[in-house]
Design an enzyme around this catalytic site. Sequence first.
Site, PDB file in Angstrom:
ATOM      1  N   HIS A  57       0.830  -1.197   0.000  1.00 25.48           N
ATOM      2  CA  HIS A  57       0.000   0.000   0.000  1.00 25.48           C
ATOM      3  C   HIS A  57       0.866   1.248   0.000  1.00 25.48           C
ATOM      4  CE1 HIS A  57       1.003  -0.115   4.241  1.00 25.48           C
ATOM      5  NE2 HIS A  57       0.254  -1.167   4.473  1.00 25.48           N
TER       6      HIS A  57
HETATM    7  P1  TYD Z   1      -2.313  -3.775   7.285  1.00 25.10           P
HETATM    8  O1  TYD Z   1      -2.263  -2.335   6.881  1.00 25.10           O
HETATM    9  O2  TYD Z   1      -2.820  -4.724   6.248  1.00 25.10           O
HETATM   10  O3  TYD Z   1      -0.888  -4.239   7.757  1.00 25.10           O
HETATM   11  P2  TYD Z   1       0.493  -4.251   6.929  1.00 25.10           P
HETATM   12  O4  TYD Z   1       0.653  -2.909   6.311  1.00 25.10           O
HETATM   13  O5  TYD Z   1       1.507  -4.489   7.948  1.00 25.10           O
HETATM   14  O6  TYD Z   1       0.440  -5.353   5.959  1.00 25.10           O
HETATM   15  O7  TYD Z   1      -3.162  -3.872   8.608  1.00 25.10           O
HETATM   16  C1  TYD Z   1      -3.705  -5.079   9.069  1.00 25.10           C
HETATM   17  C2  TYD Z   1      -4.993  -4.796   9.813  1.00 25.10           C
HETATM   18  O8  TYD Z   1      -4.753  -3.996  10.959  1.00 25.10           O
HETATM   19  C3  TYD Z   1      -5.984  -4.037   8.963  1.00 25.10           C
HETATM   20  O9  TYD Z   1      -7.274  -4.595   9.217  1.00 25.10           O
HETATM   21  C4  TYD Z   1      -5.951  -2.633   9.491  1.00 25.10           C
HETATM   22  C5  TYD Z   1      -5.530  -2.816  10.919  1.00 25.10           C
HETATM   23  N1  TYD Z   1      -4.716  -1.695  11.421  1.00 25.10           N
HETATM   24  C6  TYD Z   1      -5.222  -0.819  12.366  1.00 25.10           C
HETATM   25  O10 TYD Z   1      -6.392  -0.951  12.792  1.00 25.10           O
HETATM   26  N2  TYD Z   1      -4.454   0.195  12.828  1.00 25.10           N
HETATM   27  C7  TYD Z   1      -3.174   0.381  12.381  1.00 25.10           C
HETATM   28  O11 TYD Z   1      -2.483   1.338  12.836  1.00 25.10           O
HETATM   29  C8  TYD Z   1      -2.642  -0.516  11.400  1.00 25.10           C
HETATM   30  C9  TYD Z   1      -1.252  -0.341  10.863  1.00 25.10           C
HETATM   31  C10 TYD Z   1      -3.450  -1.534  10.954  1.00 25.10           C
END
Ligand code: TYD
Length: 136
Positions: A53
């Site tokens: 992302h």
């Molecule tokens: P995600 O952004 O997919 O993690 P990464 O970038 O490490 O692959 O996040 C995983 C899940 O956690 C998603 O459902 C969103 C949630 N999340 C939060 O609620 N708060 C946060 O600060 C972060 C980073 C993720």
Amino acid sequence: MNLREKCPMIYFDDLGDERGKLVVIEGGQTIPFEVKRVFYIYDSDGTVIRGQHANRKSEFVLINVAGKSKVRITDGKEEIFVELNRPMTGVYIPKMIWKDMYDFSKDSILLVLASTHYDGAEYIRNYEEYLKEVES
Ligand code: TYD
């Protein structure tokens, strides 16, 4: 400014002594933003790709405080690869930069410092959409 300059490695001082090591990160001082959020990723392994992302509003610093991982970073034009493998070294990722984290060692703890509170709406999770936005 090329992508490597936009996303510099940040080398923190080691304030350790004979009792052990100590790393201090101060918002707006050792890193270029005030920290509003901290999260860490662990129990990942070599089979997963995380991230995938870009963020419209958030800046990040990523540090492997234990173990190691790799980060692929792109702005849609250039691509760089960073290996995070020591608690004293991080990488700065500004807004609107695409990142993938992968190749996590079993003991990896990837600490992420962020400039914003979480807002899922500022994440761009579709690469085609990212390219459109970053080019406009
Ligand atoms: P995600 O952004 O997919 O993690 P990464 O970038 O490490 O692959 O996040 C995983 C899940 O956690 C998603 O459902 C969103 C949630 N999340 C939060 O609620 N708060 C946060 O600060 C972060 C980073 C993720």
